[in-house]
Design an enzyme around this catalytic site. Structure first.
Site, short mmCIF file in Angstrom:
data_model
loop_
_atom_site.label_atom_id
_atom_site.label_comp_id
_atom_site.label_asym_id
_atom_site.label_seq_id
_atom_site.Cartn_x
_atom_site.Cartn_y
_atom_site.Cartn_z
N CYS A 168 20.57 37.90 -2.28
CA CYS A 168 20.98 38.03 -3.62
C CYS A 168 22.14 39.06 -3.88
O CYS A 168 22.58 38.78 -5.03
CB CYS A 168 19.67 38.57 -4.37
SG CYS A 168 18.22 37.56 -3.93
N HIS A 308 19.83 44.91 -11.24
CA HIS A 308 19.20 43.97 -10.46
C HIS A 308 17.85 43.32 -11.27
O HIS A 308 17.89 42.06 -11.13
CB HIS A 308 18.83 44.30 -8.93
CG HIS A 308 18.44 43.18 -8.16
ND1 HIS A 308 19.16 42.23 -7.75
CD2 HIS A 308 17.30 42.85 -7.27
CE1 HIS A 308 18.63 41.30 -7.04
NE2 HIS A 308 17.49 41.90 -6.83
N GLU A 319 14.32 50.45 -8.85
CA GLU A 319 15.54 50.48 -9.52
C GLU A 319 15.57 51.77 -10.31
O GLU A 319 16.50 52.28 -10.64
CB GLU A 319 16.09 49.08 -9.94
CG GLU A 319 17.45 49.17 -10.28
CD GLU A 319 17.94 47.81 -10.50
OE1 GLU A 319 19.19 47.68 -10.62
OE2 GLU A 319 17.22 46.93 -10.55
N LYS A 340 18.76 38.67 -15.90
CA LYS A 340 17.81 37.86 -15.39
C LYS A 340 16.82 37.51 -16.29
O LYS A 340 15.95 36.28 -15.96
CB LYS A 340 17.41 38.44 -14.12
CG LYS A 340 18.45 38.30 -12.90
CD LYS A 340 17.78 38.89 -11.52
CE LYS A 340 18.87 39.05 -10.47
NZ LYS A 340 19.74 40.20 -10.62
N HIS A 345 16.82 34.14 -11.86
CA HIS A 345 17.68 34.81 -10.58
C HIS A 345 18.24 33.56 -9.74
O HIS A 345 17.84 32.90 -9.16
CB HIS A 345 16.21 35.41 -9.52
CG HIS A 345 17.15 36.00 -8.59
ND1 HIS A 345 18.15 36.38 -8.27
CD2 HIS A 345 16.46 36.99 -7.73
CE1 HIS A 345 18.58 37.17 -7.48
NE2 HIS A 345 17.44 37.70 -6.84
N PHE A 408 17.33 40.21 -0.10
CA PHE A 408 16.56 40.27 1.03
C PHE A 408 17.41 40.76 2.39
O PHE A 408 18.50 40.31 2.76
CB PHE A 408 15.86 38.98 1.36
CG PHE A 408 14.80 38.60 0.28
CD1 PHE A 408 14.12 39.30 -0.55
CD2 PHE A 408 14.30 37.10 0.47
CE1 PHE A 408 13.37 39.04 -1.49
CE2 PHE A 408 13.04 36.89 -0.38
CZ PHE A 408 12.78 37.84 -1.27
#
Length: 422
Positions: A168, A308, A319, A340, A345, A408
């Site tokens: 991502c 994010h 975060e 998002k 996403h 990831f």
């Protein structure tokens, strides 16, 4: 060596909120959700039956005829479309520039998953009896780097040309690489962004198997709800975003409009877990500090963070911890938002589209919202004294904006844009 300055001179986007940068931006500011039931395959037996899909896309609008489209995976078509928009928006005269010094760097998280799935399905049905009979376009359609190849061929750009893949964080890494290539003097202009088209049986089924996706099938529009107690996973999305990054003097010499200046990038690794972010946000802390150091900025210089913010139970909390650790008391003066919540996403395309949102926030002095939050849906682990820009866009001075993406594997990337001043 004196580093070159890098500015943004063109934008393009194909997203669940619109098939241009400006349409996407208008719908972001309006708090529109791109989520709806999946239309491209039968989801009857899937745990998740919805996603944020691109709507009304026609490849022929972007110079891709039907014959050529059959030789390209959808993610590649999205990339070409966003790139063409950005190049057109930049106003560059292709014939008047040194195309040896123009490159293409895109981020792609997965690539041609639809093509891979379709070819293997055909082999599974017929391979045992007939032997392998794959399309000669199987590999060129599937590989993640082919989109940058197509874009360079379209325009005759001979400069640096490659794809970054860091889940991502892919397209944020692409922007960081493009920025560094230009400021080091290795290119005058880079067409940079990201693309993804993984709303497929394999994509949705695979993320379902990990328990990563929201299963709010009865209410898709409100499923992506970052920083809310009832969040239950992210919403899959597809599309592409593209920015034209250009060396300042090159842009000025041709009279280009300048949206914003890119001033810093940061990278780091969590070194913690293959899918989960570090619970204390250690990698996120490092990546933001690295970006601020690279930009020569203090935490107090940032007005907006596009987080994010995927709407996962663990990721949102870590975060927030990272932001408070980096920004201290200034964290309470920031606007924070997760776009998002509206786009879903977009995986490898997320960073590019979210960078685009930062550029336009800087241009327009307005912060897009984090939608789908209510006062009675608060998580005890989250500090709501922070300004998450819930539900409604907010006007404010945006001198500089920072965009976070985490992938990831523990990959973290961050970029910073600020108002351009000569």
């Amino acid at each position: 060596m004196e580093l070159k300055r890098v500015v943004v001179t063109g934008l393009g986007a194909i997203t669940p909120l619109g098939n241009s940068a400006e349409e996407t931006w208008r719908n972001m500011l309006a708090g529109v959700s791109g989520a709806a039931p999946i239309t491209t395959f039968n989801t009857e037996k899937f745990k998740t039956t919805f996603a944020c899909q691109v709507k009304g896309f026609n490849s022929e609008d972007y110079g891709i005829n039907r014959k050529d489209a059959r030789k390209m995976d959808l993610y590649c078509q999205y990339a070409i479309a966003a790139a063409k928009q950005a190049v057109d928006d930049s106003g560059v005269d292709i014939e008047a520039i040194d195309r040896d010094r123009v490159g293409v760097v895109f981020g792609v998280g997965i690539g041609g998953i639809k093509t891979f799935q379709e070819e293997i399905e055909v082999y599974g049905r017929n391979g045992a009896e007939q032997g392998p009979r794959f399309s000669p376009f199987f590999i060129p359609k599937m590989i993640a780097d082919i989109a940058t190849g197509h874009i360079s061929i379209m325009y005759g750009f001979h400069g640096p040309n490659y794809v970054t893949t860091s889940a991502c964080a892919s397209s944020t890494n692409a922007l960081a690489d493009a920025y560094n290539l230009i400021r080091l003097g290795k290119a005058d202009m880079i067409v940079s962004g990201g693309s993804e088209a993984a709303v497929t049986e394999g994509g949705v089924g695979g993320f379902n198997a990990m328990h990563a996706l929201s299963t709010r099938n009865d209410d898709p529009e409100h499923a992506s709800r970052p920083f809310s107690a009832s969040r239950d996973g992210f919403v899959m999305a597809e599309g592409a975003g593209c920015l034209i990054l250009e060396e300042l003097e090159h842009a000025k010499a041709r009279g280009a409009k300048i949206y914003a200046e890119m001033v810093g990038e940061g990278m780091s690794a969590d070194a913690h877990h293959i899918t989960a972010s570090h619970p204390e946000g250690l990698g996120a802390i490092l990546v933001m500090r690295n970006a601020l150091d690279d930009a020569g900025l203090q935490p107090e210089d940032i007005d907006y963070i596009n987080v994010h913010g995927t709407s996962t139970p663990v990721g949102d909390i870590s975060e927030v911890k990272a932001i408070k650790a980096v920004f201290g008391e200034h964290a309470y003066k920031l606007n924070i938002s997760s776009t998002k919540s509206m786009t879903g996403h977009m995986l490898g395309a997320a960073g590019a589209v979210e960078a685009l949102a930062c550029v336009l926030a800087v241009r327009d002095d307005i912060v897009p919202p984090t939608i789908n939050h209510s006062e009675d849906d608060r998580d005890e682990a989250i500090d709501y004294d922070l300004n998450f820009t819930f539900n409604t866009a907010q006007k404010r001075s945006v001198r500089a904006a920072l965009s976070n993406t985490f992938g990831f594997g523990g990959h973290n990337a961050c970029v910073i844009f600020r108002k351009y001043a000569d």
